[in-house]
Design a protein around this motif. Structure first.
Motif, PDB file in Angstrom:
ATOM      1  N   PHE A  50      -9.246  -3.617  57.233  1.00 36.62           N
ATOM      2  CA  PHE A  50     -10.186  -4.009  58.292  1.00 36.62           C
ATOM      3  C   PHE A  50     -11.523  -4.378  57.659  1.00 36.62           C
ATOM      4  O   PHE A  50     -12.189  -5.320  58.070  1.00 36.62           O
ATOM      5  CB  PHE A  50     -10.431  -2.865  59.281  1.00 36.62           C
ATOM      6  N   ILE A  51     -11.899  -3.594  56.671  1.00 35.86           N
ATOM      7  CA  ILE A  51     -13.203  -3.790  56.048  1.00 35.86           C
ATOM      8  C   ILE A  51     -13.216  -5.099  55.266  1.00 35.86           C
ATOM      9  O   ILE A  51     -14.136  -5.910  55.386  1.00 35.86           O
ATOM     10  CB  ILE A  51     -13.531  -2.588  55.129  1.00 35.86           C
ATOM     11  N   MET A  52     -12.153  -5.322  54.513  1.00 32.92           N
ATOM     12  CA  MET A  52     -12.107  -6.557  53.745  1.00 32.92           C
ATOM     13  C   MET A  52     -12.037  -7.780  54.628  1.00 32.92           C
ATOM     14  O   MET A  52     -12.654  -8.793  54.374  1.00 32.92           O
ATOM     15  CB  MET A  52     -10.920  -6.515  52.794  1.00 32.92           C
ATOM     16  N   LYS A  53     -11.231  -7.641  55.682  1.00 34.49           N
ATOM     17  CA  LYS A  53     -11.075  -8.751  56.614  1.00 34.49           C
ATOM     18  C   LYS A  53     -12.430  -9.088  57.269  1.00 34.49           C
ATOM     19  O   LYS A  53     -12.761 -10.258  57.449  1.00 34.49           O
ATOM     20  CB  LYS A  53     -10.030  -8.349  57.675  1.00 34.49           C
TER      21      LYS A  53
ATOM     22  N   CYS B 262       6.394  -4.913  56.487  1.00 31.45           N
ATOM     23  CA  CYS B 262       5.103  -4.958  55.811  1.00 31.45           C
ATOM     24  C   CYS B 262       4.046  -5.455  56.805  1.00 31.45           C
ATOM     25  O   CYS B 262       4.288  -6.383  57.570  1.00 31.45           O
ATOM     26  CB  CYS B 262       5.216  -5.916  54.622  1.00 31.45           C
ATOM     27  N   ASP B 263       2.897  -4.833  56.763  1.00 33.40           N
ATOM     28  CA  ASP B 263       1.796  -5.230  57.644  1.00 33.40           C
ATOM     29  C   ASP B 263       1.545  -6.746  57.557  1.00 33.40           C
ATOM     30  O   ASP B 263       1.294  -7.406  58.557  1.00 33.40           O
ATOM     31  CB  ASP B 263       0.535  -4.461  57.231  1.00 33.40           C
ATOM     32  N   PHE B 264       1.650  -7.259  56.351  1.00 29.89           N
ATOM     33  CA  PHE B 264       1.326  -8.672  56.132  1.00 29.89           C
ATOM     34  C   PHE B 264       2.388  -9.606  56.688  1.00 29.89           C
ATOM     35  O   PHE B 264       2.215 -10.810  56.707  1.00 29.89           O
ATOM     36  CB  PHE B 264       1.102  -8.940  54.645  1.00 29.89           C
ATOM     37  N   GLU B 265       3.534  -9.027  57.066  1.00 27.61           N
ATOM     38  CA  GLU B 265       4.560  -9.866  57.680  1.00 27.61           C
ATOM     39  C   GLU B 265       4.698  -9.532  59.157  1.00 27.61           C
ATOM     40  O   GLU B 265       5.592 -10.005  59.834  1.00 27.61           O
ATOM     41  CB  GLU B 265       5.888  -9.681  56.943  1.00 27.61           C
ATOM     42  N   SER B 266       3.781  -8.702  59.641  1.00 25.67           N
ATOM     43  CA  SER B 266       3.854  -8.263  61.030  1.00 25.67           C
ATOM     44  C   SER B 266       3.027  -9.196  61.916  1.00 25.67           C
ATOM     45  O   SER B 266       2.376 -10.128  61.436  1.00 25.67           O
ATOM     46  CB  SER B 266       3.302  -6.846  61.152  1.00 25.67           C
ATOM     47  N   ILE B 267       3.001  -8.875  63.183  1.00 25.96           N
ATOM     48  CA  ILE B 267       2.263  -9.678  64.152  1.00 25.96           C
ATOM     49  C   ILE B 267       0.756  -9.690  63.837  1.00 25.96           C
ATOM     50  O   ILE B 267       0.034 -10.606  64.216  1.00 25.96           O
ATOM     51  CB  ILE B 267       2.565  -9.176  65.580  1.00 25.96           C
ATOM     52  N   ASN B 268       0.306  -8.659  63.104  1.00 24.33           N
ATOM     53  CA  ASN B 268      -1.118  -8.622  62.733  1.00 24.33           C
ATOM     54  C   ASN B 268      -1.534  -9.842  61.925  1.00 24.33           C
ATOM     55  O   ASN B 268      -2.705 -10.194  61.879  1.00 24.33           O
ATOM     56  CB  ASN B 268      -1.425  -7.380  61.892  1.00 24.33           C
ATOM     57  N   PHE B 269      -0.572 -10.422  61.235  1.00 22.36           N
ATOM     58  CA  PHE B 269      -0.891 -11.598  60.430  1.00 22.36           C
ATOM     59  C   PHE B 269      -0.175 -12.840  60.953  1.00 22.36           C
ATOM     60  O   PHE B 269       0.093 -13.764  60.221  1.00 22.36           O
ATOM     61  CB  PHE B 269      -0.573 -11.342  58.949  1.00 22.36           C
ATOM     62  N   ASP B 270       0.104 -12.804  62.242  1.00 23.16           N
ATOM     63  CA  ASP B 270       0.701 -13.947  62.900  1.00 23.16           C
ATOM     64  C   ASP B 270      -0.472 -14.770  63.429  1.00 23.16           C
ATOM     65  O   ASP B 270      -1.073 -14.423  64.431  1.00 23.16           O
ATOM     66  CB  ASP B 270       1.553 -13.410  64.069  1.00 23.16           C
ATOM     67  N   TYR B 271      -0.825 -15.811  62.733  1.00 20.57           N
ATOM     68  CA  TYR B 271      -2.075 -16.498  63.062  1.00 20.57           C
ATOM     69  C   TYR B 271      -1.951 -17.290  64.351  1.00 20.57           C
ATOM     70  O   TYR B 271      -0.966 -17.978  64.573  1.00 20.57           O
ATOM     71  CB  TYR B 271      -2.482 -17.403  61.888  1.00 20.57           C
ATOM     72  N   ASN B 272      -2.970 -17.165  65.176  1.00 14.89           N
ATOM     73  CA  ASN B 272      -2.924 -17.840  66.459  1.00 14.89           C
ATOM     74  C   ASN B 272      -4.082 -18.831  66.581  1.00 14.89           C
ATOM     75  O   ASN B 272      -4.939 -18.929  65.692  1.00 14.89           O
ATOM     76  CB  ASN B 272      -2.975 -16.811  67.593  1.00 14.89           C
ATOM     77  N   LEU B 286      -9.385 -25.132  56.126  1.00 14.51           N
ATOM     78  CA  LEU B 286      -8.749 -23.837  55.951  1.00 14.51           C
ATOM     79  C   LEU B 286      -7.506 -23.979  55.082  1.00 14.51           C
ATOM     80  O   LEU B 286      -6.710 -24.887  55.272  1.00 14.51           O
ATOM     81  CB  LEU B 286      -8.365 -23.258  57.332  1.00 14.51           C
ATOM     82  N   ARG B 287      -7.395 -23.067  54.141  1.00 20.04           N
ATOM     83  CA  ARG B 287      -6.247 -23.093  53.245  1.00 20.04           C
ATOM     84  C   ARG B 287      -5.055 -22.427  53.944  1.00 20.04           C
ATOM     85  O   ARG B 287      -5.178 -21.355  54.519  1.00 20.04           O
ATOM     86  CB  ARG B 287      -6.622 -22.301  52.003  1.00 20.04           C
ATOM     87  N   LEU B 288      -3.883 -23.050  53.856  1.00 13.05           N
ATOM     88  CA  LEU B 288      -2.685 -22.497  54.480  1.00 13.05           C
ATOM     89  C   LEU B 288      -1.606 -22.251  53.428  1.00 13.05           C
ATOM     90  O   LEU B 288      -1.458 -23.060  52.526  1.00 13.05           O
ATOM     91  CB  LEU B 288      -2.155 -23.456  55.547  1.00 13.05           C
ATOM     92  N   PRO B 289      -0.819 -21.194  53.548  1.00 12.94           N
ATOM     93  CA  PRO B 289      -0.993 -20.126  54.522  1.00 12.94           C
ATOM     94  C   PRO B 289      -2.286 -19.367  54.262  1.00 12.94           C
ATOM     95  O   PRO B 289      -2.700 -19.258  53.114  1.00 12.94           O
ATOM     96  CB  PRO B 289       0.221 -19.232  54.279  1.00 12.94           C
ATOM     97  N   PHE B 295      -3.993 -10.502  51.192  1.00  9.70           N
ATOM     98  CA  PHE B 295      -2.698  -9.864  50.944  1.00  9.70           C
ATOM     99  C   PHE B 295      -2.756  -9.021  49.668  1.00  9.70           C
ATOM    100  O   PHE B 295      -2.356  -7.852  49.649  1.00  9.70           O
ATOM    101  CB  PHE B 295      -1.624 -10.954  50.848  1.00  9.70           C
ATOM    102  N   HIS B 296      -3.306  -9.602  48.622  1.00  5.15           N
ATOM    103  CA  HIS B 296      -3.369  -8.863  47.355  1.00  5.15           C
ATOM    104  C   HIS B 296      -4.370  -7.714  47.421  1.00  5.15           C
ATOM    105  O   HIS B 296      -4.100  -6.616  46.946  1.00  5.15           O
ATOM    106  CB  HIS B 296      -3.705  -9.809  46.208  1.00  5.15           C
TER     107      HIS B 296
END
Ligand code: SF4
Ligand code: SF4
Lengths: 139, 364
Positions: A50-53, B262-272, B286-289, B295-296
């Motif tokens: 959250f912080i980084m984001k 993984c959080d990064f493959e979850s809806i949290n990172f489903d860009y809208n 904006l760079r895609l993805p 992520f890192h």
């Protein structure tokens, strides 16, 4: 244009720090209008992501505040939060972020004055550092 | 420490040992590296029939998958399994057990002093057989082969921690002069009490491994300081991770990243749409993805303190990012805050799952 104002995300726990902010408000205490508040159930809920984001999305600083150690509504959420922040700190420094951009504090529901002081301090710290550029290239 | 000396090379000795365990019914299956004789292809194999044991090459410097990943479910099957693991695979498994992703109860963990493994591209190109004689020579002289994984060159934990059975392979044994097997647990002593070979007691001659340790420490310094230089600040990060195509291969092969979702493959990172609008309003492009860097950074905060430096991630990265070096380097600093060493001891708790009441006064 008026002078640059820092934009700081304040992530506050529902039980202590958010109530502390409320008290600062109803007591008409003065502090800089630099924070945007997100209320969370417990500081233990804060994923360092959250912080980084927030920094990446353009915030100049982040304040995370929870109950004093020992006072967590869920007994130990803030202790765990503190460990996660301990991991995050060196990472942020490793990528060259100024340590003062991300601050943690413990503020109880009765400490409206402390809340005003903490916000004033982080605002001054960040004003000194200037706009965040490390994680986000502003165009 | 109890020991068995088998008058054969380490690689033959360990095959004898596995045959003994499987044929006497002490274990139901054996997990180890294998080379298919007809195709020369390498894989990790689970063997239940004694006749298939001869295809195994348990000590080969090859890691097609970090074995701790596949061992998780197997270890919960109730079957007894002898698993031959590299020291880092064993440490990773211990980290997984701490996360309730497996159990040591039904396992015989067999590990060995490790000279490091070849990168997967050499394995895929079928070069292992040809490179092996030189590798063995260099390793038994206590030196570092030039063609192993970067993080293997820099690995200081090449002597296994807490294996039931330890085979001395790198550094100590002279090829062809007999193989030393150390028994570290009652379970191992019981299972091997009738194994052929000279039973006695011995300690690992660590002086002969010291040369390797010194060389590894020097390589570690070198690798870490070059990573620090390359990685510092936004420009450095962009430099290193800017090429990332967001395939998430590195986290798939990571033995510590066990999350099914993984959080990064979850809806949290489903860009809208609002996400795109907000970012484009600010930046115009904006760079895609998106969020490859995040992520890192996120993975670093989630698991770096448990990184064992096996090097799988760098090996699978399609664009040659030194993921493992970055994670080892940062992992060392995040783990050291808590005086933690991943995989050292299964009873040592993951640092972010526990706390002390009085600590880190500087944080708030
Ligand atoms: S990281 Fe260490 S233990 Fe793992 S394969 Fe390389 S040398 Fe062996
Ligand atoms: S394997 Fe390489 S390209 Fe794929 S996500 Fe990891 S760093 Fe990026």
């Amino acid at each position: 244009m008026s002078e640059w104002q820092p934009r700081i995300l304040a992530i506050l726990c529902n039980w202590c720090s958010y109530a502390g902010a409320d008290l600062a408000g109803v007591s008409r205490m003065q502090y800089p209008p630099s924070i945007r508040v997100v209320r969370i159930p417990c500081s233990g809920r804060v994923d360092p992501l959250f912080i980084m984001k927030s920094l990446q999305s353009g915030f100049d600083g982040v304040l995370v505040s929870g109950c004093h150690p020992g006072d967590c509504h869920y007994i130990s959420g803030n202790y765990v939060a503190r460990r996660k922040f301990a991991v995050l700190k060196p990472l942020l420094e490793f990528i060259g972020l100024e340590p003062n951009r991300v601050q943690f504090s413990w503020i109880s529901a009765g400490e409206g004055d402390r809340f005003a002081k903490v916000v004033t301090k982080i605002t001054e710290d960040i004003r000194e550092l200037g706009p965040a550029t490390r994680l986000v290239k502003k165009t | 420490m109890s020991s068995i000396t088998i008058e054969k090379s380490a690689s033959k000795g360990i095959n004898d040992l596995l045959r003994h365990l499987l044929s006497t019914g002490k274990v139901d299956a054996v997990l180890a590296m294998r080379m298919m004789p007809d195709t020369g292809a390498w894989d990790l194999a689970l063997v239940t029939d004694v006749k298939n044991l001869k295809e195994l090459k348990p000590l080969a410097p090859v890691m097609t998958v970090n074995a701790s990943q596949v061992l998780s479910n197997l270890s919960l099957s109730g079957k007894k399994i002898a698993a031959v693991l590299k020291p880092c695979e064993l440490r990773a498994f211990v980290e997984r057990v701490k996360r309730e992703q497996g159990s040591l109860e039904n396992l015989f963990t067999i590990s060995h002093t490790c000279g490091g493994v070849f990168p997967l591209d050499l394995v895929a190109e079928g070069k292992v057989d040809r490179l092996l004689p030189k590798y063995e020579k260099v390793v038994s002289a206590g030196e570092i082969p030039s063609n192993i994984r970067d993080t293997c060159k820099a690995c200081e934990h090449f002597i296994p921690m807490n294996a039931d059975i330890m085979v001395s392979a790198a550094g100590e044994c002279k090829p062809g002069e007999g193989c030393m097997i150390y028994l570290n647990s009652d379970k191992a002593r019981e299972a091997l009490s009738e194994c052929t070979g000279e039973h006695g007691s011995a300690v690992l001659d660590s002086t002969s491994l010291e040369k390797l340790a010194t060389a590894r420490a020097r390589e570690r310094e070198k690798l870490f300081s070059s990573i620090e230089k390359d990685c510092s600040g936004l420009d450095g990060l962009v430099n290193i991770f800017g090429k990332c195509v967001g395939c998430h291969g590195c986290s798939r092969v990571c033995p510590i990243c066990y999350c099914t979702l993984c959080d990064f493959e979850s809806i949290n990172f489903d860009y809208n749409l609002p996400y795109f609008e907000e970012h484009l309003a600010r930046k115009g492009a904006l760079r895609l993805p998106p969020d490859t860097m995040l992520f890192h950074m996120g993975r670093l905060t989630h698991m770096s303190f448990s990184c064992v430096g096996c090097g799988m991630c760098s090996d699978v990265c399609p664009v040659g990012i030194p993921v493992a070096a970055v994670f080892s380097r940062t992992g060392e600093s995040t783990a050291s805050i808590f005086d933690y060493l991943p995989g050292r001891d299964v009873t040592e708790e993951i640092p972010v799952m526990i706390f002390k009441e009085e600590e880190f006064p500087e944080l708030g």
